[in-house]
Design a protein around this motif. Structure first.
Motif, PDB file in Angstrom:
ATOM      1  N   ARG A 185       0.833  -1.205   0.000  1.00  0.00           N
ATOM      2  CA  ARG A 185       0.000   0.000   0.000  1.00  0.00           C
ATOM      3  C   ARG A 185       0.869   1.257   0.000  1.00  0.00           C
ATOM      4  O   ARG A 185       0.610   2.206  -0.748  1.00  0.00           O
ATOM      5  CB  ARG A 185      -0.903   0.000   1.233  1.00  0.00           C
ATOM      6  N   ASN A 186       1.892   1.266   0.843  1.00  0.00           N
ATOM      7  CA  ASN A 186       2.776   2.432   0.909  1.00  0.00           C
ATOM      8  C   ASN A 186       3.484   2.671  -0.415  1.00  0.00           C
ATOM      9  O   ASN A 186       3.587   3.802  -0.894  1.00  0.00           O
ATOM     10  CB  ASN A 186       3.812   2.237   2.019  1.00  0.00           C
ATOM     11  N   THR A 187       3.997   1.600  -1.018  1.00  0.00           N
ATOM     12  CA  THR A 187       4.730   1.743  -2.273  1.00  0.00           C
ATOM     13  C   THR A 187       3.827   2.253  -3.387  1.00  0.00           C
ATOM     14  O   THR A 187       4.209   3.149  -4.156  1.00  0.00           O
ATOM     15  CB  THR A 187       5.353   0.398  -2.677  1.00  0.00           C
ATOM     16  N   ILE A 188       2.618   1.719  -3.476  1.00  0.00           N
ATOM     17  CA  ILE A 188       1.691   2.136  -4.530  1.00  0.00           C
ATOM     18  C   ILE A 188       1.282   3.596  -4.341  1.00  0.00           C
ATOM     19  O   ILE A 188       1.274   4.395  -5.300  1.00  0.00           O
ATOM     20  CB  ILE A 188       0.454   1.217  -4.552  1.00  0.00           C
ATOM     21  N   LEU A 240       3.676  10.249   7.240  1.00  0.00           N
ATOM     22  CA  LEU A 240       3.203   9.601   8.460  1.00  0.00           C
ATOM     23  C   LEU A 240       3.070   8.093   8.268  1.00  0.00           C
ATOM     24  O   LEU A 240       3.424   7.307   9.163  1.00  0.00           O
ATOM     25  CB  LEU A 240       1.858  10.202   8.890  1.00  0.00           C
ATOM     26  N   LEU A 241       2.581   7.663   7.119  1.00  0.00           N
ATOM     27  CA  LEU A 241       2.450   6.228   6.849  1.00  0.00           C
ATOM     28  C   LEU A 241       3.813   5.557   6.776  1.00  0.00           C
ATOM     29  O   LEU A 241       4.012   4.451   7.314  1.00  0.00           O
ATOM     30  CB  LEU A 241       1.683   6.010   5.545  1.00  0.00           C
ATOM     31  N   ASP A 242       4.769   6.211   6.123  1.00  0.00           N
ATOM     32  CA  ASP A 242       6.114   5.634   6.020  1.00  0.00           C
ATOM     33  C   ASP A 242       6.796   5.569   7.384  1.00  0.00           C
ATOM     34  O   ASP A 242       7.440   4.564   7.728  1.00  0.00           O
ATOM     35  CB  ASP A 242       6.963   6.451   5.046  1.00  0.00           C
ATOM     36  N   ALA A 243       6.672   6.642   8.159  1.00  0.00           N
ATOM     37  CA  ALA A 243       7.294   6.652   9.484  1.00  0.00           C
ATOM     38  C   ALA A 243       6.674   5.595  10.388  1.00  0.00           C
ATOM     39  O   ALA A 243       7.379   4.900  11.145  1.00  0.00           O
ATOM     40  CB  ALA A 243       7.153   8.038  10.115  1.00  0.00           C
ATOM     41  N   ASP A 244       5.356   5.439  10.306  1.00  0.00           N
ATOM     42  CA  ASP A 244       4.683   4.417  11.119  1.00  0.00           C
ATOM     43  C   ASP A 244       5.098   3.016  10.694  1.00  0.00           C
ATOM     44  O   ASP A 244       5.339   2.142  11.547  1.00  0.00           O
ATOM     45  CB  ASP A 244       3.168   4.590  10.994  1.00  0.00           C
ATOM     46  N   GLY A 245       5.196   2.764   9.384  1.00  0.00           N
ATOM     47  CA  GLY A 245       5.622   1.454   8.906  1.00  0.00           C
ATOM     48  C   GLY A 245       7.047   1.129   9.322  1.00  0.00           C
ATOM     49  O   GLY A 245       7.344  -0.008   9.734  1.00  0.00           O
ATOM     50  N   LEU A 246       7.936   2.108   9.237  1.00  0.00           N
ATOM     51  CA  LEU A 246       9.320   1.884   9.636  1.00  0.00           C
ATOM     52  C   LEU A 246       9.421   1.585  11.130  1.00  0.00           C
ATOM     53  O   LEU A 246      10.173   0.702  11.556  1.00  0.00           O
ATOM     54  CB  LEU A 246      10.156   3.110   9.288  1.00  0.00           C
ATOM     55  N   TYR A 247       8.641   2.294  11.932  1.00  0.00           N
ATOM     56  CA  TYR A 247       8.649   2.041  13.379  1.00  0.00           C
ATOM     57  C   TYR A 247       8.135   0.640  13.694  1.00  0.00           C
ATOM     58  O   TYR A 247       8.702  -0.083  14.525  1.00  0.00           O
ATOM     59  CB  TYR A 247       7.803   3.094  14.092  1.00  0.00           C
ATOM     60  N   ASN A 248       7.038   0.233  13.039  1.00  0.00           N
ATOM     61  CA  ASN A 248       6.470  -1.094  13.293  1.00  0.00           C
ATOM     62  C   ASN A 248       7.455  -2.197  12.925  1.00  0.00           C
ATOM     63  O   ASN A 248       7.617  -3.175  13.668  1.00  0.00           O
ATOM     64  CB  ASN A 248       5.171  -1.268  12.507  1.00  0.00           C
ATOM     65  N   GLY A 249       8.117  -2.062  11.779  1.00  0.00           N
ATOM     66  CA  GLY A 249       9.066  -3.083  11.358  1.00  0.00           C
ATOM     67  C   GLY A 249      10.267  -3.176  12.279  1.00  0.00           C
ATOM     68  O   GLY A 249      10.698  -4.276  12.656  1.00  0.00           O
ATOM     69  N   TYR A 250      10.806  -2.018  12.659  1.00  0.00           N
ATOM     70  CA  TYR A 250      11.974  -2.015  13.545  1.00  0.00           C
ATOM     71  C   TYR A 250      11.616  -2.529  14.935  1.00  0.00           C
ATOM     72  O   TYR A 250      12.386  -3.268  15.560  1.00  0.00           O
ATOM     73  CB  TYR A 250      12.537  -0.598  13.633  1.00  0.00           C
ATOM     74  N   ASN A 251      10.437  -2.189  15.421  1.00  0.00           N
ATOM     75  CA  ASN A 251       9.997  -2.652  16.736  1.00  0.00           C
ATOM     76  C   ASN A 251       9.745  -4.156  16.732  1.00  0.00           C
ATOM     77  O   ASN A 251      10.109  -4.860  17.695  1.00  0.00           O
ATOM     78  CB  ASN A 251       8.733  -1.900  17.143  1.00  0.00           C
ATOM     79  N   ALA A 252       9.133  -4.670  15.648  1.00  0.00           N
ATOM     80  CA  ALA A 252       8.905  -6.113  15.552  1.00  0.00           C
ATOM     81  C   ALA A 252      10.226  -6.875  15.490  1.00  0.00           C
ATOM     82  O   ALA A 252      10.368  -7.953  16.086  1.00  0.00           O
ATOM     83  CB  ALA A 252       8.055  -6.427  14.321  1.00  0.00           C
ATOM     84  N   CYS A 253      11.202  -6.320  14.780  1.00  0.00           N
ATOM     85  CA  CYS A 253      12.509  -6.964  14.692  1.00  0.00           C
ATOM     86  C   CYS A 253      13.176  -7.018  16.070  1.00  0.00           C
ATOM     87  O   CYS A 253      13.732  -8.050  16.464  1.00  0.00           O
ATOM     88  CB  CYS A 253      13.387  -6.211  13.698  1.00  0.00           C
ATOM     89  N   ASN A 254      13.121  -5.942  16.818  1.00  0.00           N
ATOM     90  CA  ASN A 254      13.724  -5.931  18.154  1.00  0.00           C
ATOM     91  C   ASN A 254      13.020  -6.880  19.112  1.00  0.00           C
ATOM     92  O   ASN A 254      13.620  -7.328  20.100  1.00  0.00           O
ATOM     93  CB  ASN A 254      13.701  -4.509  18.734  1.00  0.00           C
ATOM     94  N   ASN A 255      11.752  -7.212  18.844  1.00  0.00           N
ATOM     95  CA  ASN A 255      10.996  -8.160  19.660  1.00  0.00           C
ATOM     96  C   ASN A 255      11.044  -9.576  19.100  1.00  0.00           C
ATOM     97  O   ASN A 255      10.199 -10.406  19.458  1.00  0.00           O
ATOM     98  CB  ASN A 255       9.546  -7.706  19.793  1.00  0.00           C
ATOM     99  N   ASN A 256      12.011  -9.831  18.219  1.00  0.00           N
ATOM    100  CA  ASN A 256      12.233 -11.177  17.687  1.00  0.00           C
ATOM    101  C   ASN A 256      11.061 -11.687  16.847  1.00  0.00           C
ATOM    102  O   ASN A 256      10.877 -12.887  16.687  1.00  0.00           O
ATOM    103  CB  ASN A 256      12.517 -12.158  18.828  1.00  0.00           C
ATOM    104  N   PHE A 257      10.243 -10.750  16.327  1.00  0.00           N
ATOM    105  CA  PHE A 257       9.074 -11.087  15.500  1.00  0.00           C
ATOM    106  C   PHE A 257       8.081 -11.986  16.241  1.00  0.00           C
ATOM    107  O   PHE A 257       7.340 -12.742  15.623  1.00  0.00           O
ATOM    108  CB  PHE A 257       9.504 -11.757  14.179  1.00  0.00           C
ATOM    109  N   ASP A 258       8.067 -11.885  17.539  1.00  0.00           N
ATOM    110  CA  ASP A 258       7.122 -12.646  18.363  1.00  0.00           C
ATOM    111  C   ASP A 258       5.933 -11.731  18.654  1.00  0.00           C
ATOM    112  O   ASP A 258       5.960 -10.944  19.593  1.00  0.00           O
ATOM    113  CB  ASP A 258       7.797 -13.104  19.654  1.00  0.00           C
ATOM    114  N   VAL A 259       4.903 -11.863  17.863  1.00  0.00           N
ATOM    115  CA  VAL A 259       3.760 -10.965  17.976  1.00  0.00           C
ATOM    116  C   VAL A 259       2.635 -11.534  18.818  1.00  0.00           C
ATOM    117  O   VAL A 259       1.719 -10.820  19.185  1.00  0.00           O
ATOM    118  CB  VAL A 259       3.225 -10.601  16.567  1.00  0.00           C
TER     119      VAL A 259
END
Length: 323
Positions: free
Chosen positions: A99-102, A150-169
């Motif tokens: 969605r962001n890329t499009i 705002l969408l890009d910044a939110d997506g980057l934060y979510n990805g980096y935060n998930a990575c730091n949490n070992n992708f354990d959602v």
């Protein structure tokens, strides 16, 4: 101070060269954003041929990156390492959410059309009747690009935060391993098989080793995706700058500007009146109205008498003298 800055900005905005330079800056930022969007749409998969506990990472893009849940956690870039076995699988990544890329590329396409149209109008001075429509459309694109940031910044934060949490959602282990088909127990606290190359299908309880440290992340990276966010910020400022300058730009129609928008010098003042010798005539005496009448009579009587120029001399008279 602010009024002086505004005055200088208004003068600069009417300069054709400055307007053209701002549009070129806009075009450059736009091209950088398009190139980065295309490059960051790729997937990094250093463990393409690896088999991980029955799962194959060759389908990383299809099974992991295109998953609906992972799309909300994208983008991310990390170094993958199975700490339980000491396996270093290299760097892995998923690109921006589709969605962001499009949306970003759609906005960039509209900006490209507006930017090229404005460059053509400034360069050729033709089609100026479309100028007002273009700069208002540019303002709409500025607002849309703020949403994109705002969408890009939110997506980057979510990805980096998930990575730091070992992708354990959900508390059942790394979701990227589950989606890749790796077989590790999730009904108990996550653990891996003691022999990853042999997966028993019956009576496997004796062949398992409970591992408390089941991390798969050895480092998370903000780059290269953070460069897109930086470019979003820069492009917002450039968009607003071009909009403000385009709002003031008058295509050289100002009375104090030439065709290039540069202020024309004022014409020189008329030369002062001179006496017969060619030098500016300076009165040596102050005359009254009575002296003026007497001087006129003398001019008729004696042509050699110096001429009296009322335009340069100072006339002093009172109300009584006028009567």
């Amino acid at each position: 101070m602010s009024s002086k800055i505004e005055i200088q900005f208004n003068k600069l905005s009417k300069n054709r060269t400055a307007m053209f330079g701002a549009l070129l800056l806009f075009f450059t930022s736009l091209m950088i954003g398009i190139v980065m969007s295309v490059q960051q749409a790729k997937v990094r998969n250093d463990a393409y041929e690896a088999e991980l506990m029955g799962g194959f990472l060759s389908a990383w893009r299809t099974n992991v990156c295109r998953n609906v849940l992972v799309q909300y956690l994208s983008p991310f870039w990390f170094k993958m390492k199975i700490h339980a076995y000491g396996w270093d699988l290299g760097e892995m990544s998923c690109p921006w959410r589709e969605r962001n890329t499009i949306l970003r590329l759609s906005f960039f396409t509209l900006m490209f059309v507006v930017c090229v149209a404005q460059i053509v109008i400034v360069a050729t001075r033709k089609g100026t009747h479309f100028w007002k429509l273009l700069y208002w459309f540019l303002y709409v694109l500025f607002l849309l690009h703020c949403v994109m940031f705002l969408l890009d910044a939110d997506g980057l934060y979510n990805g980096y935060n998930a990575c730091n949490n070992n992708f354990d959602v959900a508390g059942f282990g790394p979701i990227v391993l589950t989606l890749s088909g790796s077989r590790f127990t999730t009904t108990l606290p996550p653990y891996f098989y003691s022999n990853p190359f042999f997966i028993p299908y019956q009576n496997y309880d004796s062949d398992t080793l409970i591992i408390e440290d089941w991390a798969i992340v050895d480092g998370c990276y903000l780059t290269p995706f953070i460069y897109t966010v930086y470019n979003d910020i820069a492009l917002m400022f450039v968009l607003y700058l071009v909009y403000r300058m385009a709002y003031i730009y008058d295509h050289g129609k100002s009375s104090a500007a030439d065709a290039d928008g540069v202020a024309m010098p004022l014409p020189p003042p008329p030369p002062p009146l001179t006496a017969e010798g060619g030098t500016p005539y300076q009165p040596t005496k102050k005359y009254s109205l009575a002296d003026y009448d007497e001087n006129r009579k003398s001019q008729h009587a004696s042509p050699a008498y110096p001429k009296f120029d009322m335009r340069n001399d100072i006339m002093l008279g009172s109300s009584s003298a006028l009567h």
